[in-house]
Every structure is written in C-alpha cells, then in structure tokens.
Scaffold this motif. Structure first.
Motif, short mmCIF file in Angstrom:
data_model
loop_
_atom_site.label_atom_id
_atom_site.label_comp_id
_atom_site.label_asym_id
_atom_site.label_seq_id
_atom_site.Cartn_x
_atom_site.Cartn_y
_atom_site.Cartn_z
N PHE A 18 -2.46 -7.45 2.62
CA PHE A 18 -2.82 -6.03 2.68
C PHE A 18 -4.11 -5.81 3.47
CE2 PHE A 18 -0.25 -5.49 -1.37
CZ PHE A 18 0.72 -4.71 -0.77
N THR A 19 -5.07 -6.73 3.35
CA THR A 19 -6.33 -6.59 4.06
C THR A 19 -6.12 -6.67 5.57
OG1 THR A 19 -7.50 -7.65 2.23
CG2 THR A 19 -8.67 -7.53 4.30
N LEU A 20 -5.31 -7.64 6.01
CA LEU A 20 -5.05 -7.79 7.45
C LEU A 20 -4.34 -6.56 8.02
CD1 LEU A 20 -3.91 -11.54 7.48
CD2 LEU A 20 -6.04 -10.61 8.43
N VAL A 21 -3.33 -6.06 7.30
CA VAL A 21 -2.61 -4.86 7.77
C VAL A 21 -3.52 -3.64 7.73
CG1 VAL A 21 -0.64 -3.34 7.34
CG2 VAL A 21 -0.39 -5.80 7.03
N HIS A 22 -4.33 -3.51 6.67
CA HIS A 22 -5.27 -2.39 6.53
C HIS A 22 -6.27 -2.36 7.69
CE1 HIS A 22 -7.86 0.48 4.41
NE2 HIS A 22 -8.89 -0.32 4.64
#
Length: 530
Positions: free
Chosen positions: A94-98
């Motif tokens: 989620f952090t990478l996509v965010h």
C-alpha cells in the motif's frame, strides 16, 4: 486441509474484504481530485487501518489472555506472527502504490501549477499536510523506514545469525508512528486505542521484568553448544507448559531482549530453565562468556586487567564439573507468553515432534505431564503434587514423542530427563505406556541402505543384550535416518486413542511435510514459531 486452516482462511478473507471496503469508500469520497488522487487516498485509508492492526497482532499479553477464552476457537491467535508478517507486506504494498499515485498526481499538478515536481516531493512550499505542509517530506521518510524494516525482517537476515539487525531496525516502529501522526490528519483516531494498549503492555512488561531480583544461579554448558541457564524463580511468576519469555542479561548485551521457551515444568517451583543453542551473535556471546569465565587462567601478566574486570563482571562462585557451575548473574525476564502448545492437555492423543533444539517446549510439557500423571495415579497416598490442577483439564490418554537429531552429540544434553521419564514408566507394559518415545538420527545410514546393514544388526544385538541404546543410553532404540511419516501417522491412527493433535517445533521445511501428512490423516496440526 480445511480443519487446520479454516480460521486462518476466514480471517484473511474478512481482512481482505475490509481493506477493499476501506479502499473503495476512500476513493469515492475523493472523486473530485482525479484517478491518481483517488488511488492515493484509497491506499492511505488502508494504511491507517493496517499500521494500527499490525501492532494489535503483537499485543502479546492480551493474546496470551485471549488464549484462555473462547476467542481462540474463532480467531487464529496461534498464527499471530504469520499474520503480522502478512500485514507488514500489505503495508509495504500500500505504501508503494500510495507514494507512486501521489507522484503521478504531482506530475499532473506541475503542468498547471506554480511548483515543480521536486518542490512537491521534497519541500514544504506547496503547503500539503496538516502540520506546516510536511506531508510530502514525512511521506518520503516513511517510505524509506518501512522498506528498511521489511528488508531487515526478512527470513534471510533473521536466520543468518544477524538477529540484532532485525531487532534494532524493527525498533524504528516508534518513529514510523510519530511520522504517521504528523503525516496524516486522521491517523491518530485509528491509533489512540491500540496505542494506549501497546503502551500499557510495555509499562506492565517493564514493571514485571524489574520486580524483584532475578539471578542466573546455575549454568551448564552442554553438547552442541547449548547453554542451560537455571534462573531463580520469583513467587509471582506463573506459566504453563510450552510458554516462552524474553530475557535480558546486561553483562551480555545491556539493551537486547531475546525470546526463549521455558524448558522446566510449572510444577518446579524454585527455578526456571532455559536451554539456548548458539546460533547467532547474542547466543554465541552468551556461550563464550561462560566458557571463558570457566577456562580463563589466572596468569600474572593479566592481573591488572583481571582486577578491573572483577569489579564489573559477576564471578562464577563454585564449580561442579568442567562445564557446570553455580553463579549469581543479574538478569531480567519479561513474560510468560502463550504458545499453541497450551492446548496439549485438551488433546486425547498428542504427538510431539521436535527437531534439534526444537525440543525445548516439549521438555516443559513432558515434565508437566509426568507430574500430572503422578497426581492421578499415586497408589499409596492421597498427596497431590499439583493441587491447583483440576482433573477435567487432563484429557490426555496417550503421548507419542518424536525427536529428530543430526548426530549423537545432539541427544546428550536432554538424555537425563528422558531417562527419568523412562524410569517413571519402567513397570508398565510397552503396549500400555502413556508416553512412547521415538528417536531418529538423520546422519546415520538408514536400515534400507546396503552399507549400513551390518552396522545396524550389530547395534540391534548390542541393544538387545544390554537393554540400552548404544547411542543415547536409553531403553528406546534410536532409529537411523529420517522418519517415514506416512507409516508413523498410520500407526498413530490405528491406535484409536482419541482425537489426535500434532505439535511441531523445528525447521519450517519439515513443518510443511508434517502438515501435509496431518491433513491426509485428518489430524489437527499446531506449529511452534522457531
């Protein structure tokens, strides 16, 4: 398969649906900002949930308490470490996509705005964020910290003798939470209740570990570089067979805490036992510390150094044998914490499988079982060894204990207890024994190997003549090679002693093989984290 994995699969299904629901709701709320902005906000909402839930899964005291309630039958509490890892990888995703979605959104904003991409990403000038426009800067730092934590917690790092790298990098979770509160205006609402529980657990842990004076009163250096610590047990310390503790020994490392399974029985009221195998930096330092104290010669050229050290380091007070000494070394213990093996006494037929040092939780269990059996079967008096245990808690009818080791030396450190367990059942017929032991030595050639036929025949004749195994000294014959799990479990199934529960502690690769066999025979499978 469903029997052993139903709770985990249902939990993961609910967890996935909850994340999907949070993602969709957050996207719809921010539909005014364009597709990249919507994706970023959807992932941000999922991160609010996951960055607090990952902490809930490590509330060890709460989970230990819940193991004694009906909750353990609904939620997969025994797999909290695995779920913690899954949520950790979800946070990374989620952090990478965010971050990527925000970066693409900033690219679109630079086309019509007054700021460049680098100003959006690395400065506070655009004023994005609720604390003086620091959302982008804190986001970049969070991305680096989360990637570092996941990398340093990988199996390769933890299993390669670099536990300290994992330990110290994981402590950056404090900075992650602080930065998340600054980064996101709503994160504190998700964090406040789990955060208070976490802080309360830490305070209780510090208070318990420093309550009273705990000292290592005896140390025994055993074969295969195993350190046996005997710790004076405080009166308030109550645990169950198979529980583990975190131990801190300031003379080894002042700030490091390491988890180890208690290998003594709860009925042993005076002391706690820990058996620690030297596999990493801290455990090797522990073994070397006691070995050097025992072997250091009092040379005259080292007198000044020795005098200085004696003011700081505790001394070994008395020697029993070359590797066995009394001592008085300060330590701190945090725990106990529960494990899947707590359910063993609710089983009817338990199969305990230990590989190498994975025997330690079963050392406590086997001793406790014999204490309880003595209570129920004492023929000459009404005295009870463990008066606080109700008869209804002991449902066991049969225990099969399987221990797999590589070589002969690996058996030596635990043989004394096994000998005692054999003596307790010496008068019973083999078919009626409550505890049956099976030993395997994997470095020995199996009986099917042509090279080993003569040797195995000689060992069989010697064991029959002396009524002792020539490898371990036990009456139980040590089998060469690896167990044939299909035949082992077939025999267990044919005994019809009741519902079979298999408890395993050892290497993960063997766990997969045993779990597959348990699913084939319909046995319940429990794995100790190792």
């Amino acid at each position: 398969y469903w029997q052993n994995n139903s709770r985990k699969l249902l939990f993961l299904a609910v967890y996935s649906l909850l994340n999907l629901l949070l993602f969709i709701v957050a996207m719809l709320r921010h539909s005014y900002g364009g597709p990249w902005f919507m994706v970023a906000k959807g992932c941000g909402q999922c991160l609010n949930f996951n960055c607090t839930f990952v902490m809930v899964l490590m509330l060890r005291r709460c989970l230990t308490w819940l193991r004694a309630t009906w909750v353990v039958r609904v939620f997969p509490l025994d797999q909290n470490i695995l779920l913690h890892q899954i949520v950790g990888y979800a946070i990374l995703g989620f952090t990478l996509v965010h971050t990527t979605a925000h970066a693409f959104n900033f690219v679109q904003m630079t086309a019509s705005g007054e700021y460049s991409l680098w100003e959006y990403l690395l400065t506070t000038r655009p004023g994005i964020g609720w604390v003086k426009g620091t959302a982008s800067l804190t986001g970049v730092v969070l991305q680096v910290l989360i990637c570092l934590m996941v990398l340093c917690s990988s199996t390769f790092v933890r299993r390669s003798g670099h536990f300290e790298v994992f330990y110290w990098s994981h402590l950056s979770y404090v900075w992650v939470w602080i930065l998340l509160i600054i980064h996101c205006a709503n994160f504190w609402k998700w964090f406040v209740v789990p955060g208070l529980l976490f802080v309360l657990e830490k305070i209780v842990g510090i208070a318990v570990s420093h309550m009273g004076g705990l000292y290592i009163v005896e140390v025994n250096l055993l074969p295969s570089k195993v350190t046996h610590l005997v710790i004076k047990r405080p009166q308030f310390f109550q645990f169950k067979p198979g529980d583990y503790v975190f131990i801190n020994i300031p003379v080894i490392a002042k700030y490091e805490w390491h988890p180890f399974t208690i290998s003594s029985a709860p009925e042993q009221s005076d002391t706690l036992w820990l058996h620690i195998r030297s596999m990493g930096q801290w455990t090797n330092r522990l073994y070397d510390y006691f070995r050097e104290l025992e072997s250091e010669p009092p040379g005259p050229n080292r007198l000044a150094t020795s005098l200085r050290k004696r003011r700081q380091l505790p001394r070994i007070s008395a020697q029993l044998t070359e590797n066995h000494r009394f001592c008085n070394i300060k330590c701190y213990v945090d725990g106990p914490y529960g494990t899947p093996t707590r359910q063993i006494f609710a089983s009817e037929h338990a199969v305990l499988i230990g590989a190498g040092i994975g025997i330690t939780p079963f050392a406590s269990i086997l001793q406790s079982i014999m204490y309880r059996m003595r209570k129920q079967n004492c023929p000459s008096c009404k005295y009870s060894w463990c008066e606080n245990i109700k008869d209804s808690e002991m449902k066991l009818r049969k225990v099969d204990f399987i221990w797999i080791n590589r070589d002969q030396k690996s058996f030596e450190w635990f043989v004394s207890l096994l000998t005692k367990l054999e003596m307790d059942q010496a008068d019973e017929e083999p078919e009626g024994r409550f505890l049956e032991m099976h030993m395997y030595m994997t470095s020995a050639l199996s009986k099917n190997d042509m090279k080993a036929i003569g040797l195995q025949m000689a060992l069989d004749l010697l064991a029959k003549k002396e009524k002792r195994d020539s490898i371990t000294g036990l009456r139980t014959r040590t089998q060469p090679g690896r167990p044939e799990w299909g035949k082992v479990f077939q025999k267990v199934s044919e005994e019809n002693k009741g519902k079979v529960h298999v408890f395993y502690c050892g290497a993960p690769a063997l766990a997969k093989v045993i779990k597959a066999q348990c699913e084939h025979f319909g046995f319940n499978f429990y794995k100790e984290n190792f």
